[in-house]
Scaffold this active site. Structure first.
Site, PDB file in Angstrom:
ATOM      1  N   TRP A 101       0.947  -1.241   0.138  1.00  0.00           N
ATOM      2  CA  TRP A 101       0.102   0.083   0.056  1.00  0.00           C
ATOM      3  C   TRP A 101       0.704   1.332  -0.058  1.00  0.00           C
ATOM      4  O   TRP A 101       0.462   2.389  -0.601  1.00  0.00           O
ATOM      5  CB  TRP A 101      -0.890  -0.001   1.100  1.00  0.00           C
ATOM      6  CG  TRP A 101      -1.919  -1.103   0.928  1.00  0.00           C
ATOM      7  CD1 TRP A 101      -2.106  -2.100   1.948  1.00  0.00           C
ATOM      8  CD2 TRP A 101      -2.906  -1.329   0.205  1.00  0.00           C
ATOM      9  NE1 TRP A 101      -3.228  -3.069   1.589  1.00  0.00           N
ATOM     10  CE2 TRP A 101      -3.743  -2.301   0.271  1.00  0.00           C
ATOM     11  CE3 TRP A 101      -3.357  -0.564  -1.283  1.00  0.00           C
ATOM     12  CZ2 TRP A 101      -4.439  -3.048  -0.539  1.00  0.00           C
ATOM     13  CZ3 TRP A 101      -4.317  -1.158  -1.868  1.00  0.00           C
ATOM     14  CH2 TRP A 101      -4.891  -2.370  -1.422  1.00  0.00           C
ATOM     15  N   ASP A 171      -1.532   6.608   6.410  1.00  0.00           N
ATOM     16  CA  ASP A 171      -2.650   5.738   5.903  1.00  0.00           C
ATOM     17  C   ASP A 171      -2.697   4.866   6.962  1.00  0.00           C
ATOM     18  O   ASP A 171      -1.840   3.900   7.607  1.00  0.00           O
ATOM     19  CB  ASP A 171      -2.122   4.917   4.459  1.00  0.00           C
ATOM     20  CG  ASP A 171      -3.334   3.910   4.139  1.00  0.00           C
ATOM     21  OD1 ASP A 171      -4.157   3.612   5.010  1.00  0.00           O
ATOM     22  OD2 ASP A 171      -3.012   3.175   3.104  1.00  0.00           O
ATOM     23  N   LYS A 195     -11.826  -1.776   6.939  1.00  0.00           N
ATOM     24  CA  LYS A 195     -11.027  -2.613   7.514  1.00  0.00           C
ATOM     25  C   LYS A 195     -11.625  -2.711   8.945  1.00  0.00           C
ATOM     26  O   LYS A 195     -11.814  -3.492   9.421  1.00  0.00           O
ATOM     27  CB  LYS A 195      -9.547  -2.050   7.408  1.00  0.00           C
ATOM     28  CG  LYS A 195      -8.868  -1.769   6.058  1.00  0.00           C
ATOM     29  CD  LYS A 195      -8.995  -3.034   5.431  1.00  0.00           C
ATOM     30  CE  LYS A 195      -8.862  -2.832   3.865  1.00  0.00           C
ATOM     31  NZ  LYS A 195      -7.705  -2.505   3.293  1.00  0.00           N
TER      32      LYS A 195
HETATM   33  C1  LIG Z   1      -7.259  -1.746   1.980  1.00  0.00           C
HETATM   34  C2  LIG Z   1      -6.151  -0.803   2.175  1.00  0.00           C
HETATM   35  C3  LIG Z   1      -5.898   0.016   1.068  1.00  0.00           C
HETATM   36  C4  LIG Z   1      -6.779   0.231  -0.087  1.00  0.00           C
HETATM   37  O1  LIG Z   1      -8.210   0.452   0.231  1.00  0.00           O
HETATM   38  P1  LIG Z   1      -9.199   0.837  -0.752  1.00  0.00           P
HETATM   39  O2  LIG Z   1     -10.483   1.404   0.147  1.00  0.00           O
HETATM   40  O3  LIG Z   1      -9.693  -0.472  -1.422  1.00  0.00           O
HETATM   41  O4  LIG Z   1      -8.665   1.880  -1.909  1.00  0.00           O
HETATM   42  C5  LIG Z   1      -5.173   1.109   1.286  1.00  0.00           C
HETATM   43  N1  LIG Z   1      -4.391   1.073   2.357  1.00  0.00           N
HETATM   44  C6  LIG Z   1      -4.237   0.158   3.337  1.00  0.00           C
HETATM   45  C7  LIG Z   1      -3.336   0.178   4.599  1.00  0.00           C
HETATM   46  C8  LIG Z   1      -5.182  -0.910   3.282  1.00  0.00           C
HETATM   47  O5  LIG Z   1      -5.256  -1.814   4.258  1.00  0.00           O
END
Ligand SMILES: *Cc1c(COP(=O)(O)O)cnc(C)c1O
Length: 361
Positions: A101, A171, A195
Site C-alpha cells: 500500500w 494511511d 477494515k
Molecule cells: C485496504 C487498504 C487500502 C486500499 O483501500 P481501498 O479502500 O480499497 O482503496 C489502502 N491502504 C491500506 C493500509 C489498506 O489496508
C-alpha cells in the site's frame, strides 16, 4: 447457517449489535418513514447523523479543533492521488515503503512530482519496520508519508518516524480506532473504513487546517480538493450516506465499550492469544519480526504450501472464514479487528492446536 468467524482483512467483520440495530431501522429510520438510503443528504435527519458521527469520532480520538474531519469517497486508494495533488507545493515528498500500500501511494505520487523512497523494508519482504529515527528527509519535502499498519504483511509502526519538522501523512486504514493516538503528531491521517469501521465506500480524512488550501496542483478536479469538502462539511455532493450512518453506529459502539483505551486492551489480549500460540507451535509460525507485529493483521505459515491449503480448507469447513493470506504473499492471515470477539480468536487457536496435533507426531 449462522454467522461465521470472519477473519477477512477487508471488507471485514462489523459488530453484530451494529448490524442488528441497522436492520431494525432499515424500513423506518426513527419515525421518518424511510430508510437512511432513501433520505435526502440535506434532510434534518441525515444532518444529525453526520454531525453526530463526526462529534463521536472527535471524542474518541480527541481530535483537536484545528483539524477537519472529512467523510469522502474513492477508498483509501483515491487518497494516494489526493494527497500529492493538495499537499505537493514544492512537488517533493518522501515516502517510507513498508509494503504494497505504501508502494502504491509512492508510485501514484510520482505522477505529480518527485517522490523519494527514503526508507524501505522490501529487502526482507516487508517483514519489519525500518529504523526511521534519522532518515535523509528532503529539505523541501512537502510531507513524509507512511502506511502505519501494513495490512498485507502484518507490521505496524510502534514509533512514528522522525520527519524533521515535515508534516506526517499516514494511511491508517487497518489500524483506525484500534488504540489511542496522538492526532497532533500528524498532518493528515486517513483510512478506508472497510477494515476496522464500516462499509466500503467511505474514507475518513483527518487533516490539519493549515494544510487545506486553494493552492492545489493545476488540473486538480474539484472533487479532489480538500478545501471544497472542508468548506462544505463533507456535503459538497451526495456523500456515501448509508456508509457514514453505519460508521456513526460503530463509533457509538466503541464509545459504549469504553473508547480507544478499552479497544487497545481487548486488541492486545486477542493478539497475545494468537501470537503466544504461534511462538510455541511446532507447525505454525508468524512471518514478521516480533517488535513490529501488528495488533490487527496476523500473518502466519506452516512452511509447506500444501499444508497451508489444507489448513485453510479445514478452517473454512469449521466456520473460520477468509484465513487465506493476501494473493501476493500466500500462507495465512488472521485479521482480528475491533469487531472480532475474543472468543473468535480463542476458538481459532483451539482449532489450530487440534490441527497441529493431527498433523505432527
Ligand atoms: C485496504 C487498504 C487500502 C486500499 O483501500 P481501498 O479502500 O480499497 O482503496 C489502502 N491502504 C491500506 C493500509 C489498506 O489496508
Amino acid at each position: 447457517m449462522g454467522r461465521v468467524y470472519n477473519f477477512s482483512a477487508g471488507p471485514a467483520v462489523l459488530p453484530e449489535e451494529v448490524l442488528k440495530e441497522a436492520a431494525a431501522e432499515m424500513l423506518d429510520y426513527r419515525g421518518t418513514g424511510m430508510s437512511v438510503m432513501e433520505m435526502s443528504h440535506r434532510s434534518k435527519a441525515f444532518e444529525e447523523i453526520i454531525q453526530t458521527a463526526e462529534q463521536d469520532l472527535r471524542d474518541l480520538m480527541k481530535i483537536p479543533e484545528n483539524y477537519k474531519v472529512l467523510f469522502l469517497q474513492g477508498g483509501a486508494s483515491l487518497q494516494f492521488a489526493m494527497i500529492p495533488m493538495n499537499l505537493m507545493k514544492n512537488r517533493v515528498a518522501d515516502y517510507i515503503i513498508t509494503g504494497q500500500w505504501a508502494k502504491k501511494a509512492y508510485q501514484e505520487a510520482k505522477i505529480y512530482g518527485q517522490a523519494n523512497a527514503v526508507a524501505s523494508s522490501a529487502d526482507r519482504t516487508f517483514s519489519y519496520i525500518p529504523d526511521c529515527s534519522d532518515l535523509p528527509i528532503s529539505e523541501n519535502a512537502d510531507y513524509v508519508y507512511i502506511c502505519e499498519n501494513n495490512t498485507i504483511y502484518g507490521t505496524k509502526f510502534k514509533t512514528l518516524p522522525n520527519t524533521k519538522g515535515k508534516p506526517l501523512v499516514a494511511d491508517v486504514s487497518s489500524c483506525f480506532l484500534s488504540e489511542p493516538v496522538d492526532v497532533t503528531r500528524y498532518g493528515v491521517m486517513y483510512g478506508g473504513v472497510q477494515k476496522n469501521i464500516g462499509p466500503a465506500g467511505v474514507v475518513i480524512v483527518i487533516i490539519r487546517e493549515d494544510l487545506i488550501t486553494e493552492d492545489t496542483l493545476p488540473m486538480t478536479p474539484t472533487m479532489m480538493k480538500y478545501k471544497i469538502h472542508a468548506d462544505n462539511k463533507s456535503l459538497y455532493n451526495t456523500p456515501p450516506a448509508y456508509g457514514i450512518y453505519i460508521c456513526g453506529k460503530v463509533f457509538q459502539w466503541i464509545k459504549a465499550k469504553g473508547g480507544l483505551e478499552a479497544m487497545k486492551e481487548i486488541n492486545e489480549k486477542k493478539a497475545a492469544i494468537l501470537y503466544d500460540y504461534l511462538d510455541s507451535s511446532s507447525l505454525f509460525h508468524g512471518t514478521v519480526v516480533k517488535e513490529d507485529r501488528s495488533l490487527m493483521n496476523v500473518p502466519f505459515v506452516t512452511g509447506d504450501e500444501a499444508m497451508d491449503a489444507e489448513f485453510i480448507k479445514a478452517a473454512k469447513a469449521a466456520g473460520f472464514e477468509n484465513l487465506k493470506g493476501h494473493r501476493t504473499v500466500g500462507g495465512m492471515r488472521a485479521s482480528i479487528y475491533n469487531a472480532m470477539p475474543v472468543e473468535g480468536v480463542e476458538k481459532l487457536v483451539a482449532f489450530m492446536k487440534q490441527f497441529e496435533a493431527d498433523h505432527t507426531k
